[in-house]
Design an enzyme around this catalytic site. Structure first.
Site, PDB file in Angstrom:
ATOM      1  CB  ILE A 139      -0.533   4.284 -33.299  1.00  0.00           C
ATOM      2  CG1 ILE A 139      -0.475   4.158 -31.783  1.00  0.00           C
ATOM      3  CG2 ILE A 139      -1.031   3.010 -33.967  1.00  0.00           C
ATOM      4  CD1 ILE A 139      -1.819   4.034 -31.094  1.00  0.00           C
ATOM      5  CD  GLN A 140      -0.632   7.764 -40.096  1.00  0.00           C
ATOM      6  OE1 GLN A 140      -1.138   8.528 -39.273  1.00  0.00           O
ATOM      7  NE2 GLN A 140      -0.617   8.006 -41.377  1.00  0.00           N
ATOM      8  CB  SER A 167     -11.819   7.291 -20.580  1.00  0.00           C
ATOM      9  OG  SER A 167     -11.364   6.030 -20.172  1.00  0.00           O
ATOM     10  CB  ILE A 199      -6.807   8.141 -18.428  1.00  0.00           C
ATOM     11  CG1 ILE A 199      -8.288   7.890 -18.745  1.00  0.00           C
ATOM     12  CG2 ILE A 199      -6.420   9.582 -18.772  1.00  0.00           C
ATOM     13  CD1 ILE A 199      -9.235   8.749 -17.904  1.00  0.00           C
ATOM     14  N   GLY A 200      -6.151   4.767 -19.576  1.00  0.00           N
ATOM     15  CA  GLY A 200      -6.079   3.362 -19.153  1.00  0.00           C
ATOM     16  C   GLY A 200      -7.402   2.647 -18.947  1.00  0.00           C
ATOM     17  CB  CYS A 250     -14.714   8.407 -31.527  1.00  0.00           C
ATOM     18  SG  CYS A 250     -14.522   9.593 -30.210  1.00  0.00           S
TER      19      CYS A 250
HETATM   20  C1  LIG Z   1     -10.758   7.593 -27.811  1.00  0.00           C
HETATM   21  S1  LIG Z   1      -9.302   7.969 -26.962  1.00  0.00           S
HETATM   22  C2  LIG Z   1      -8.996   6.447 -26.142  1.00  0.00           C
HETATM   23  C3  LIG Z   1      -8.976   6.607 -24.665  1.00  0.00           C
HETATM   24  C4  LIG Z   1      -8.669   5.405 -23.837  1.00  0.00           C
HETATM   25  N1  LIG Z   1      -9.410   4.225 -24.214  1.00  0.00           N
HETATM   26  C5  LIG Z   1      -8.907   5.715 -22.375  1.00  0.00           C
HETATM   27  O1  LIG Z   1      -9.415   4.873 -21.643  1.00  0.00           O
HETATM   28  O2  LIG Z   1      -8.597   6.836 -21.952  1.00  0.00           O
HETATM   29  C6  LIG Z   1      -8.094   7.987 -28.240  1.00  0.00           C
HETATM   30  C7  LIG Z   1      -6.672   8.141 -27.733  1.00  0.00           C
HETATM   31  O3  LIG Z   1      -5.814   7.935 -28.847  1.00  0.00           O
HETATM   32  C8  LIG Z   1      -4.737   8.835 -28.796  1.00  0.00           C
HETATM   33  N2  LIG Z   1      -4.292   8.967 -30.208  1.00  0.00           N
HETATM   34  C9  LIG Z   1      -4.981   9.520 -31.232  1.00  0.00           C
HETATM   35  N3  LIG Z   1      -4.295   9.387 -32.382  1.00  0.00           N
HETATM   36  C10 LIG Z   1      -3.141   8.747 -32.077  1.00  0.00           C
HETATM   37  C11 LIG Z   1      -2.019   8.321 -32.859  1.00  0.00           C
HETATM   38  N4  LIG Z   1      -1.967   8.532 -34.170  1.00  0.00           N
HETATM   39  N5  LIG Z   1      -1.010   7.690 -32.220  1.00  0.00           N
HETATM   40  C12 LIG Z   1      -1.072   7.467 -30.887  1.00  0.00           C
HETATM   41  N6  LIG Z   1      -2.106   7.842 -30.109  1.00  0.00           N
HETATM   42  C13 LIG Z   1      -3.137   8.469 -30.692  1.00  0.00           C
HETATM   43  C14 LIG Z   1      -5.309  10.088 -28.159  1.00  0.00           C
HETATM   44  O4  LIG Z   1      -4.285  10.827 -27.537  1.00  0.00           O
HETATM   45  C15 LIG Z   1      -6.321   9.508 -27.167  1.00  0.00           C
HETATM   46  O5  LIG Z   1      -5.744   9.347 -25.911  1.00  0.00           O
END
Ligand SMILES: C[S@@+](CC[C@H](N)C(=O)[O-])C[C@H]1O[C@@H](n2cnc3c(N)ncnc32)[C@H](O)[C@@H]1O
Length: 385
Positions: A86-87, A368, A43-44, A108
């Site tokens: 992202i992979q 977040s 969510i940014g 995490c």
């Molecule tokens: C720990 S959260 C990070 C949240 C972010 N920092 C925030 O402020 O909301 C991890 C995020 O990574 C995304 N995510 C997990 N695996 C992913 C992948 N393989 N490719 C893209 N996004 C991924 C999840 O949907 C999640 O929104």
């Protein structure tokens, strides 16, 4: 499948407090903005932190696989992150962005104490490992990197791999474990952070290179009064840092007057009231705080779905003697999503699109980060010695 790349750019901010047009007139914009990629954008939280840090940055692209998180991001920033795994990004894909800063907050779950701690063997660690492996393959590797994760990541095999790749790619690192409590916010959310700069760039306080630091003082230019423990780690001098925190009431959208009667008058507020059945069953496991408390527990993505270990509950009635009052009499309620956002130090303008349900809001916020912690870390990372 390779994610298609959109090269449309969108801006975080110019330096805080000075409109860019004015800065141009004054000849202050001598430097090109840093081109930033935001991985796992959620969510940014990272973007808000970069804005708060006042760094001269241009967000080139954000990436997240979660549809709903991307709805929220688009609602607030007017740009929909790249939706995909992202992979699947290749070195060529990433080179095309010509980015020089990467911000990453990978999943995490592989490292949480409550989880199975499968670390790199957990499928949810794969995309981060892949993105690290790409770094040596890049035509133009980033000049700076910022990684956020849970405490426990620093002892994982993923961490080992990350440090190895960064060292081989000529990065110097400084690592931190910090909580909002250390920044005046009555919120316990200790998190691990890795700041990395590619040589010849260096940190303002290079004497902390290669160290895991537990106090924010290096961020503010203090070199003295940080202690070195037996294993050469910087540690906090104070166990009671929450004494310097603001009280929780400052972060509430509904003050102390919100009690059961208010709930029944204001229909929609009733959803925050903790039912008696839950108090009876889980009362002893609840973390209860008061408006004048100077600490509350970390809100996880399961807040509101489960009680134990997912975040604090607020007593809306101040009892005369706290330890003798029955929990029923405290008129317990959940913190609202806005209040959780406040404790995450998100700006007031942050909001959710209407279609995002209450549980989904808590889940997204729980994933977040604390802008109060990340903003000074980013400011430090972007600062030249
Ligand atoms: C720990 S959260 C990070 C949240 C972010 N920092 C925030 O402020 O909301 C991890 C995020 O990574 C995304 N995510 C997990 N695996 C992913 C992948 N393989 N490719 C893209 N996004 C991924 C999840 O949907 C999640 O929104």
């Amino acid at each position: 499948m390779t994610i298609r790349l959109y090269l449309a750019c969108y801006y975080v901010t110019a330096r805080v407090g000075t409109p860019s047009s004015l800065m141009e007139e004054e000849g202050l914009l001598e430097e090109q903005p840093w081109r930033v990629l935001e991985f796992y954008s959620g969510i940014g939280g990272m973007r808000y932190s970069a804005m708060k840090a006042g760094v001269n940055a241009k967000m080139v692209e954000a990436f997240d696989i979660n549809d709903l998180a991307n709805d929220v991001y688009a609602h607030n920033f007017g740009h929909r992150p790249f939706q995909g795994n992202i992979q699947t990004l290749s070195a060529a894909d990433l080179d095309r962005y010509e980015a020089n800063v990467w911000l990453l907050s990978p999943p995490c779950q592989p490292y949480t104490r409550q989880g199975l701690q499968k670390q790199s063997a957990d499928a949810r660690a794969s995309s981060f490992l892949r993105i690290l492996e790409i770094i040596p393959e890049l035509r133009q590797p980033p000049a700076m990197l910022f990684v956020e994760n849970v405490v426990g990541f620093e002892t994982s095999d993923t961490h080992q791999k990350m440090i190895q790749i960064l060292e081989e790619s000529q990065f110097v690192t400084q690592e931190f474990v910090l909580s909002p409590l250390q920044f005046g916010v009555p919120y316990s959310r200790p998190r691990y952070f890795c700041l990395a700069k590619r040589k010849p760039s260096s940190f303002c306080n290079p004497e902390f290179n290669g160290q895991l630091i537990f106090v924010p003082k290096p961020l503010f230019g203090h070199k003295e009064s940080t202690l070195i423990s037996e294993n050469d780690q910087l540690i906090s001098t104070s166990n009671d840092m929450q004494q310097t925190c603001l009280p929780i009431e400052i972060f509430l959208e509904f003050g102390n007057c919100m009690n059961q009667n208010t709930f029944s008058i204001e229909g929609s507020l009733s959803q925050y009231f903790v039912p008696s059945s839950l108090i009876e069953r889980w009362g002893s496991a609840m973390d209860i705080v008061y408006p004048d408390s100077k600490r509350c527990c970390c809100f996880t993505k399961s807040y509101y779905r489960y009680v134990k270990g997912t975040g604090s509950l607020l007593a809306t009635i101040m009892p005369k003697t706290r330890d003798k009052t029955s929990l029923e009499d405290l008129c317990l309620r959940y913190f609202t999503p806005r209040e959780v956002a406040n404790l995450h130090s998100f700006p007031m303008e942050f909001g959710f699109p209407e279609h995002v349900t209450l549980r989904q809001r808590y889940a997204l916020l729980g994933n977040s980060l604390s802008v109060a912690v990340v903003a000074p870390l980013l400011h430090y990372l972007f600062s030249d010695p």
